[in-house]
Design an enzyme around this catalytic site. Structure first.
Site, mmCIF file in Angstrom:
data_model
loop_
_atom_site.group_PDB
_atom_site.id
_atom_site.type_symbol
_atom_site.label_atom_id
_atom_site.label_comp_id
_atom_site.label_asym_id
_atom_site.label_seq_id
_atom_site.Cartn_x
_atom_site.Cartn_y
_atom_site.Cartn_z
ATOM 1 N N THR A 48 0.971 -1.184 0.146
ATOM 2 C CA THR A 48 -0.006 0.090 0.035
ATOM 3 C C THR A 48 0.763 1.381 0.094
ATOM 4 O O THR A 48 0.477 2.167 -0.394
ATOM 5 C CB THR A 48 -0.980 0.004 1.116
ATOM 6 O OG1 THR A 48 -1.585 -1.328 1.208
ATOM 7 C CG2 THR A 48 -2.039 1.281 1.006
ATOM 8 N N TYR A 137 5.558 -12.215 4.606
ATOM 9 C CA TYR A 137 4.361 -11.646 4.076
ATOM 10 C C TYR A 137 4.230 -12.400 2.828
ATOM 11 O O TYR A 137 4.883 -12.460 1.992
ATOM 12 C CB TYR A 137 5.009 -10.099 3.588
ATOM 13 C CG TYR A 137 3.821 -9.478 2.837
ATOM 14 C CD1 TYR A 137 2.625 -9.685 2.792
ATOM 15 C CD2 TYR A 137 4.051 -8.264 2.330
ATOM 16 C CE1 TYR A 137 1.540 -8.903 2.092
ATOM 17 C CE2 TYR A 137 3.103 -7.396 1.604
ATOM 18 C CZ TYR A 137 1.937 -7.719 1.676
ATOM 19 O OH TYR A 137 1.002 -7.188 0.840
ATOM 20 N N LYS A 166 1.899 -12.374 7.668
ATOM 21 C CA LYS A 166 1.005 -11.879 7.143
ATOM 22 C C LYS A 166 0.297 -12.429 5.981
ATOM 23 O O LYS A 166 1.015 -12.645 4.957
ATOM 24 C CB LYS A 166 1.388 -10.465 6.495
ATOM 25 C CG LYS A 166 0.147 -9.564 5.949
ATOM 26 C CD LYS A 166 0.592 -8.204 5.449
ATOM 27 C CE LYS A 166 -0.286 -7.366 4.473
ATOM 28 N NZ LYS A 166 0.238 -6.108 3.989
ATOM 29 N N ILE A 207 -3.543 -6.141 9.147
ATOM 30 C CA ILE A 207 -2.951 -5.267 8.499
ATOM 31 C C ILE A 207 -3.672 -4.642 7.459
ATOM 32 O O ILE A 207 -4.095 -5.141 6.520
ATOM 33 C CB ILE A 207 -1.531 -5.620 7.879
ATOM 34 C CG1 ILE A 207 -0.511 -6.322 9.167
ATOM 35 C CG2 ILE A 207 -0.670 -4.501 7.069
ATOM 36 C CD1 ILE A 207 0.720 -6.614 8.569
#
Length: 298
Positions: A48, A137, A166, A207
């Site tokens: 992001t 991640y 994540k 998240i």
């Protein structure tokens, strides 16, 4: 290793630009807004945050601003520090550690298409290079690389500072599998659409992209879930459903930046190519959805 630091509501903070450069003043304001609205962890320079189109120097600047802004608060910094080159990922992780980040988020190495053994060795090297916690991640839709559950478990058990993952594959079963085998692992949602089911199955937090707009909602969603009040958590999750959906009408972070511009949270709507503004049709859809939520500009 079980982590008590990286949990709860975490924002995948955007990187605002102004005249082609990072809007450092605006960035600090956004982080302060998240802190004031109850977010537990700031996550700079992830997907992001447009990390893929930032220079290494810009990447470092974002980490420094996040750490400096969070000083004197209870809010932690989980710094994006991944790369498809292991030595570069190590360099970013060391920088994050040396400049006060509480933990690092390390994306699966994209484009290279490593084997599971290659992934294991990649993350083992990163974990051995720093002392702070490392959160894997997994976002195969972007990286073309899937960190399988067995590999995550192996790394969690063998590397003392790898705390979990994540999980942004959208696979709830994967998360349940991980938590059934390692209940103390930090498994966090990487997709707002499945925040609630992951929390309800023992996830330690989220998240969130949506938290850029409504940090107080996401903070409460997590707080209720982690306290065991899943009725109230689900109610908030349902309130956010339409917003969560529209924020992925195009590739992240295109819609969220448009939404923040519409809401008066960023001064200019700028992206780094090859990302560009959403289509006129989607911009209108985003605008119509944003009006339904009470979002105060800066």
């Amino acid at each position: 290793m079980e982590s008590t630091l990286i949990k709860g509501s975490m924002v995948a903070i955007i990187t605002p630009f102004k005249n082609g450069k990072i809007d450092e003043v605006g960035y600090e304001k956004l982080i302060k807004r998240e802190i004031a609205n109850g977010i537990n962890v700031i996550v700079p320079v992830g997907t992001t945050g447009e990390s893929a189109t930032l220079t290494h120097e810009e990447h470092r600047v974002c980490i420094e601003i996040a750490v400096d802004t969070c000083k004197g608060t209870d809010v932690k910094v989980l710094a994006g520090a991944g790369s498809n080159a292991t030595h570069e990922a190590i360099g970013l992780a060391k920088f994050a550690q040396d400049h006060g980040a509480d933990a690092v988020l390390s994306v699966a190495p994209y484009y290279n298409k490593p084997t599971q053994q290659g992934l294991y060795l990649h993350y083992k090297e990163i974990a051995n290079s720093v002392e702070i916690p490392v959160l894997l991640y997994n976002v195969p839709g972007r990286t073309g690389c899937d960190i399988k559950a067995d590999t995550v478990i192996r790394l969690f058990r063998e590397c003392k500072n790898i705390i979990g993952v994540k999980e942004a594959s959208g696979d709830i079963d994967r998360c349940v599998d991980l938590l059934s085998r390692e209940p103390h692992m930090t498994v966090v949602s990487g997709e707002d659409s499945i925040n609630y089911p992951i929390l309800a199955n023992g996830g330690k937090g989220v998240i969130s992209v949506t938290a850029n707009l409504l940090p107080d909602y996401v903070a409460k969603l997590c707080d209720y879930a982690l306290k065991g009040d899943f009725v109230k958590s689900r109610e908030i999750n349902n309130e956010l459903y339409e917003l969560n959906k529209i924020l992925f009408v195009e590739s992240n972070p295109v819609p969220i930046k448009a939404a923040m511009y519409i809401a008066g949270l960023i001064e200019t709507l700028e992206y780094r190519l090859p990302l560009c503004e959403p289509s006129k049709e989607n911009y209108k859809k985003i605008e119509e959805t944003i009006k339904k939520y009470k979002i105060k500009g800066l």
